[in-house]
Scaffold this motif. Structure first.
Motif, PDB file in Angstrom:
ATOM      1  N   THR A 163     -43.959  -2.724 -22.390  1.00 54.01           N
ATOM      2  CA  THR A 163     -43.792  -3.724 -21.513  1.00 54.01           C
ATOM      3  C   THR A 163     -42.298  -4.421 -21.550  1.00 54.01           C
ATOM      4  OG1 THR A 163     -46.283  -3.971 -21.779  1.00 54.01           O
ATOM      5  CG2 THR A 163     -44.929  -5.905 -20.826  1.00 54.01           C
ATOM      6  N   ALA A 164     -41.725  -4.559 -22.588  1.00 56.22           N
ATOM      7  CA  ALA A 164     -40.482  -5.078 -22.852  1.00 56.22           C
ATOM      8  C   ALA A 164     -39.513  -4.255 -21.965  1.00 56.22           C
ATOM      9  CB  ALA A 164     -40.144  -5.696 -24.174  1.00 56.22           C
ATOM     10  N   LEU A 165     -39.499  -2.972 -22.194  1.00 57.26           N
ATOM     11  CA  LEU A 165     -38.485  -2.025 -21.370  1.00 57.26           C
ATOM     12  C   LEU A 165     -39.048  -2.182 -19.777  1.00 57.26           C
ATOM     13  CD1 LEU A 165     -38.400   0.776 -23.925  1.00 57.26           C
ATOM     14  CD2 LEU A 165     -36.789  -0.708 -23.445  1.00 57.26           C
ATOM     15  N   GLY A 166     -40.099  -2.565 -19.532  1.00 60.94           N
ATOM     16  CA  GLY A 166     -40.408  -2.493 -18.127  1.00 60.94           C
ATOM     17  C   GLY A 166     -40.007  -3.842 -17.473  1.00 60.94           C
ATOM     18  N   LEU A 167     -39.806  -4.756 -18.270  1.00 60.91           N
ATOM     19  CA  LEU A 167     -39.048  -6.071 -17.733  1.00 60.91           C
ATOM     20  C   LEU A 167     -37.529  -5.784 -17.754  1.00 60.91           C
ATOM     21  CD1 LEU A 167     -39.641  -9.061 -17.379  1.00 60.91           C
ATOM     22  CD2 LEU A 167     -39.308  -9.568 -19.831  1.00 60.91           C
ATOM     23  N   ILE A 168     -36.980  -5.116 -18.650  1.00 63.41           N
ATOM     24  CA  ILE A 168     -35.572  -4.947 -18.490  1.00 63.41           C
ATOM     25  C   ILE A 168     -35.452  -4.155 -17.328  1.00 63.41           C
ATOM     26  CG2 ILE A 168     -33.733  -3.814 -19.517  1.00 63.41           C
ATOM     27  CD1 ILE A 168     -35.245  -4.614 -22.385  1.00 63.41           C
ATOM     28  N   ALA A 169     -36.286  -2.858 -17.063  1.00 62.98           N
ATOM     29  CA  ALA A 169     -36.099  -2.243 -15.999  1.00 62.98           C
ATOM     30  C   ALA A 169     -36.198  -3.135 -14.572  1.00 62.98           C
ATOM     31  CB  ALA A 169     -37.098  -1.254 -15.852  1.00 62.98           C
ATOM     32  N   SER A 170     -36.982  -4.155 -14.587  1.00 66.59           N
ATOM     33  CA  SER A 170     -37.228  -5.034 -13.385  1.00 66.59           C
ATOM     34  C   SER A 170     -35.684  -5.945 -13.460  1.00 66.59           C
ATOM     35  CB  SER A 170     -38.330  -6.085 -13.778  1.00 66.59           C
ATOM     36  OG  SER A 170     -39.582  -5.358 -13.756  1.00 66.59           O
ATOM     37  N   ILE A 171     -35.349  -6.378 -14.334  1.00 67.56           N
ATOM     38  CA  ILE A 171     -34.212  -7.239 -14.305  1.00 67.56           C
ATOM     39  C   ILE A 171     -32.959  -6.248 -14.011  1.00 67.56           C
ATOM     40  CG2 ILE A 171     -32.669  -8.510 -15.703  1.00 67.56           C
ATOM     41  CD1 ILE A 171     -34.911  -9.359 -17.460  1.00 67.56           C
ATOM     42  N   LEU A 172     -32.895  -5.107 -14.322  1.00 66.06           N
ATOM     43  CA  LEU A 172     -31.791  -4.210 -14.033  1.00 66.06           C
ATOM     44  C   LEU A 172     -32.153  -4.099 -12.341  1.00 66.06           C
ATOM     45  CD1 LEU A 172     -31.782  -1.747 -16.787  1.00 66.06           C
ATOM     46  CD2 LEU A 172     -29.686  -3.180 -16.259  1.00 66.06           C
ATOM     47  N   LEU A 173     -33.078  -3.637 -11.823  1.00 62.91           N
ATOM     48  CA  LEU A 173     -33.266  -3.538 -10.371  1.00 62.91           C
ATOM     49  C   LEU A 173     -32.957  -4.825  -9.655  1.00 62.91           C
ATOM     50  CD1 LEU A 173     -36.555  -1.670 -10.509  1.00 62.91           C
ATOM     51  CD2 LEU A 173     -34.557  -0.804  -9.296  1.00 62.91           C
ATOM     52  N   LEU A 174     -33.085  -5.845 -10.130  1.00 55.76           N
ATOM     53  CA  LEU A 174     -32.702  -7.033  -9.462  1.00 55.76           C
ATOM     54  C   LEU A 174     -31.302  -7.384  -9.464  1.00 55.76           C
ATOM     55  CD1 LEU A 174     -35.211  -9.908 -10.650  1.00 55.76           C
ATOM     56  CD2 LEU A 174     -35.061  -8.876  -8.384  1.00 55.76           C
ATOM     57  N   LEU A 175     -30.665  -7.026 -10.790  1.00 58.71           N
ATOM     58  CA  LEU A 175     -29.183  -6.782 -10.648  1.00 58.71           C
ATOM     59  C   LEU A 175     -28.619  -5.955  -9.734  1.00 58.71           C
ATOM     60  CD1 LEU A 175     -28.663  -7.191 -14.572  1.00 58.71           C
ATOM     61  CD2 LEU A 175     -27.979  -9.005 -12.791  1.00 58.71           C
ATOM     62  N   LEU A 176     -29.044  -4.781  -9.402  1.00 58.23           N
ATOM     63  CA  LEU A 176     -28.673  -3.730  -8.654  1.00 58.23           C
ATOM     64  C   LEU A 176     -28.701  -4.494  -7.090  1.00 58.23           C
ATOM     65  CD1 LEU A 176     -29.898  -0.500 -10.209  1.00 58.23           C
ATOM     66  CD2 LEU A 176     -27.496  -1.194  -9.359  1.00 58.23           C
ATOM     67  N   ALA A 177     -29.669  -4.890  -6.660  1.00 54.15           N
ATOM     68  CA  ALA A 177     -30.104  -5.519  -5.518  1.00 54.15           C
ATOM     69  C   ALA A 177     -29.102  -6.534  -5.143  1.00 54.15           C
ATOM     70  CB  ALA A 177     -31.638  -6.113  -5.600  1.00 54.15           C
ATOM     71  N   ALA A 178     -28.646  -7.508  -6.238  1.00 51.83           N
ATOM     72  CA  ALA A 178     -27.739  -8.563  -6.001  1.00 51.83           C
ATOM     73  C   ALA A 178     -26.446  -8.009  -5.985  1.00 51.83           C
ATOM     74  CB  ALA A 178     -27.871  -9.519  -7.121  1.00 51.83           C
ATOM     75  N   LEU A 179     -25.957  -7.049  -6.591  1.00 53.05           N
ATOM     76  CA  LEU A 179     -24.804  -6.181  -6.604  1.00 53.05           C
ATOM     77  C   LEU A 179     -24.497  -5.748  -5.216  1.00 53.05           C
ATOM     78  CD1 LEU A 179     -22.181  -5.524  -8.484  1.00 53.05           C
ATOM     79  CD2 LEU A 179     -23.254  -3.358  -8.878  1.00 53.05           C
ATOM     80  N   ASN A 180     -25.553  -4.972  -4.691  1.00 59.72           N
ATOM     81  CA  ASN A 180     -25.480  -4.288  -3.500  1.00 59.72           C
ATOM     82  C   ASN A 180     -25.524  -5.341  -2.398  1.00 59.72           C
ATOM     83  OD1 ASN A 180     -25.390  -1.697  -3.932  1.00 59.72           O
ATOM     84  ND2 ASN A 180     -27.507  -1.588  -4.435  1.00 59.72           N
ATOM     85  N   ALA A 181     -26.087  -6.294  -2.342  1.00 53.45           N
ATOM     86  CA  ALA A 181     -26.132  -7.638  -1.479  1.00 53.45           C
ATOM     87  C   ALA A 181     -24.647  -8.073  -1.394  1.00 53.45           C
ATOM     88  CB  ALA A 181     -26.988  -8.563  -1.683  1.00 53.45           C
ATOM     89  N   TYR A 182     -24.080  -8.420  -2.479  1.00 54.17           N
ATOM     90  CA  TYR A 182     -22.927  -8.893  -3.020  1.00 54.17           C
ATOM     91  C   TYR A 182     -21.866  -7.763  -1.908  1.00 54.17           C
ATOM     92  CZ  TYR A 182     -18.401 -10.654  -4.758  1.00 54.17           C
ATOM     93  OH  TYR A 182     -17.208 -11.145  -4.575  1.00 54.17           O
ATOM     94  N   SER A 183     -22.122  -6.604  -2.486  1.00 56.24           N
ATOM     95  CA  SER A 183     -21.210  -5.565  -1.817  1.00 56.24           C
ATOM     96  C   SER A 183     -21.151  -5.481  -0.226  1.00 56.24           C
ATOM     97  CB  SER A 183     -21.520  -4.104  -2.412  1.00 56.24           C
ATOM     98  OG  SER A 183     -20.760  -3.262  -1.677  1.00 56.24           O
ATOM     99  N   LEU A 184     -22.480  -5.942   0.239  1.00 59.06           N
ATOM    100  CA  LEU A 184     -22.220  -5.796   1.778  1.00 59.06           C
ATOM    101  C   LEU A 184     -21.785  -7.158   2.321  1.00 59.06           C
ATOM    102  CD1 LEU A 184     -26.379  -4.588   2.448  1.00 59.06           C
ATOM    103  CD2 LEU A 184     -23.953  -3.363   3.149  1.00 59.06           C
ATOM    104  N   TYR A 185     -21.803  -8.163   1.649  1.00 59.66           N
ATOM    105  CA  TYR A 185     -21.399  -9.461   2.130  1.00 59.66           C
ATOM    106  C   TYR A 185     -19.924  -9.272   1.816  1.00 59.66           C
ATOM    107  CZ  TYR A 185     -19.659 -14.352   1.281  1.00 59.66           C
ATOM    108  OH  TYR A 185     -18.821 -15.471   1.277  1.00 59.66           O
ATOM    109  N   ARG A 186     -19.449  -8.719   0.903  1.00 58.68           N
ATOM    110  CA  ARG A 186     -17.892  -8.655   0.888  1.00 58.68           C
ATOM    111  C   ARG A 186     -17.203  -7.466   2.238  1.00 58.68           C
ATOM    112  NH1 ARG A 186     -14.717  -8.676  -4.130  1.00 58.68           N
ATOM    113  NH2 ARG A 186     -13.289  -7.791  -2.673  1.00 58.68           N
ATOM    114  N   ARG A 187     -18.255  -6.766   2.623  1.00 62.84           N
ATOM    115  CA  ARG A 187     -17.701  -5.961   3.797  1.00 62.84           C
ATOM    116  C   ARG A 187     -17.720  -6.638   4.923  1.00 62.84           C
ATOM    117  NH1 ARG A 187     -18.489  -0.458   4.141  1.00 62.84           N
ATOM    118  NH2 ARG A 187     -18.646   0.502   2.270  1.00 62.84           N
ATOM    119  N   ARG A 188     -18.311  -7.735   4.973  1.00 61.27           N
ATOM    120  CA  ARG A 188     -18.472  -8.588   6.296  1.00 61.27           C
ATOM    121  C   ARG A 188     -17.558  -9.740   6.370  1.00 61.27           C
ATOM    122  NH1 ARG A 188     -19.881  -4.809   9.272  1.00 61.27           N
ATOM    123  NH2 ARG A 188     -21.728  -3.645   8.811  1.00 61.27           N
TER     124      ARG A 188
END
Length: 189
Positions: A163-188
């Motif tokens: 369960t703790a590792l699943g929570l870490i995976a959820s946080i990593l996915l949120l960080l990836l989504a934020a990183l990709n959203a920032y990457s799209l923001y920087r492009r525009r």
């Protein structure tokens, strides 16, 4: 003046991939794979058999009873979510490595959407598993559900770790989504 306006328009239209973010995305995707695979292995190997009362009225009879993830729908849900996330992280890590330094806006947008989707699935599965783990650890007096972690200690440690590792995976996915959203923001910009 016209040359500077034209140059600025071309600079705005030209893709400017944030090259510094690509290695961070690769590392996060590989960490996501490691966390979800580890959680998957820990969850599946969490099985314990104990001698417990089988008949609760006198005369008491004792027998071996196994505890495993298959006994709870919430833990099966966590297993499925971990399998999905593990496969997704492997595929997107390969896609990220294959694309090299180049990245198109469409791929980044699709990764962002899929990262958010998988983060939501992992968060809900982790929450369901955490609720089951909490009842196993503390019990519930109102519904007369007894705690089981005092009998199945190894099984409970496995479920808690998964369960703790699943929570870490959820946080990593949120960080990836934020990183990709920032990457799209920087492009525009």
């Amino acid at each position: 003046m016209a040359g500077t306006v034209k140059d600025s328009e071309q600079a705005a239209l030209a893709p400017s991939p944030p090259a510094k973010l690509r290695p961070a995305e690769r590392v996060l995707r590989l960490l996501l794979f490691a966390a979800s695979l580890s959680a998957l292995v820990v969850l599946v190997t969490g099985k314990q058999t104990a001698i417990v009362p089988v008949v609760l009225t006198p005369p008491f009879r004792f027998g071996p009873v196994a505890a495993q993830y298959k006994d709870s729908p919430a833990l099966i849900y966590l297993l499925v979510a971990l399998c999905m996330t593990c496969l997704y992280s492997l595929l997107t890590a390969a896609s990220s490595i294959k694309s090299g330094g180049s990245s198109c806006a469409k791929r980044i947008f699709v990764h962002t959407l899929l990262d958010v989707y998988h983060a939501a699935v992992m968060a809900s599965a982790t929450g369901a598993a955490a609720a089951v783990a909490w009842v196993g650890l503390k019990g519930n007096e109102h519904t007369r559900w007894n705690k089981i972690c005092n009998v199945y200690d190894k099984f409970c440690r496995h479920i808690g770790t998964a369960t703790a590792l699943g929570l870490i995976a959820s946080i990593l996915l949120l960080l990836l989504a934020a990183l990709n959203a920032y990457s799209l923001y920087r492009r525009r910009r």
